[in-house]
Design a protein around this motif. Sequence first.
Motif, PDB file in Angstrom:
ATOM      1  N   PHE A 274       0.827  -1.196   0.000  1.00 60.06           N
ATOM      2  CA  PHE A 274       0.000   0.000   0.000  1.00 60.06           C
ATOM      3  C   PHE A 274       0.868   1.256   0.000  1.00 60.06           C
ATOM      4  N   ARG A 275       1.942   1.260   0.780  1.00 64.53           N
ATOM      5  CA  ARG A 275       2.867   2.392   0.767  1.00 64.53           C
ATOM      6  C   ARG A 275       3.479   2.561  -0.616  1.00 64.53           C
ATOM      7  N   SER A 276       3.789   1.467  -1.275  1.00 64.24           N
ATOM      8  CA  SER A 276       4.338   1.521  -2.621  1.00 64.24           C
ATOM      9  C   SER A 276       3.303   2.098  -3.593  1.00 64.24           C
ATOM     10  N   TYR A 277       2.041   1.693  -3.428  1.00 62.80           N
ATOM     11  CA  TYR A 277       0.952   2.213  -4.263  1.00 62.80           C
ATOM     12  C   TYR A 277       0.807   3.721  -4.079  1.00 62.80           C
ATOM     13  N   LEU A 278       0.899   4.197  -2.833  1.00 65.00           N
ATOM     14  CA  LEU A 278       0.755   5.632  -2.574  1.00 65.00           C
ATOM     15  C   LEU A 278       1.884   6.456  -3.191  1.00 65.00           C
ATOM     16  N   CYS A 279       3.001   5.831  -3.464  1.00 61.59           N
ATOM     17  CA  CYS A 279       4.144   6.539  -4.056  1.00 61.59           C
ATOM     18  C   CYS A 279       4.229   6.343  -5.562  1.00 61.59           C
ATOM     19  N   SER A 280       3.191   5.823  -6.183  1.00 59.19           N
ATOM     20  CA  SER A 280       3.239   5.512  -7.611  1.00 59.19           C
ATOM     21  C   SER A 280       2.389   6.484  -8.429  1.00 59.19           C
ATOM     22  N   THR A 281       2.656   6.510  -9.728  1.00 58.80           N
ATOM     23  CA  THR A 281       1.826   7.310 -10.630  1.00 58.80           C
ATOM     24  C   THR A 281       0.452   6.672 -10.808  1.00 58.80           C
TER      25      THR A 281
END
Length: 125
Positions: free
Chosen positions: A17-24
């Motif tokens: 989820f943290r990775s998703y929040l940092c993605s385009t």
Amino acid sequence: MSSWTHKLTERLLSKEFRSYLCSTHFWGPVANWGLPLAAMADMKKDPEIISGKMTAALTIYSLVFMRFAWMVNPRNHLLFACHFANETCQLTQGMRFVKFHYLGGKEAKAAEALAETSNNTPAEN
């Protein structure tokens, strides 16, 4: 804490989820929400200022990107929701444009303005 709140908390704190929040995949749709929000704000404005060409362009744009958001792997539901909202707003604006310019709205507004000005003129004695 109940099991569903525990699962939700675990999911929100997960690395994915943290990775998703940092993605385009997340920030692109968030930035794109300006389009439907602006269209929603314009719903209360006079239909005389609606641009038919821009409304048509934004309608096609949102249709194309709704399809893109659905077909991309993994599906981007946030982008789809953004363009679905924009599509709805643009179709509404398009209907307002057609009613005003082609179905008598302009004439009704002119008649209303004429009636208002005739009521505001002082009566002559």
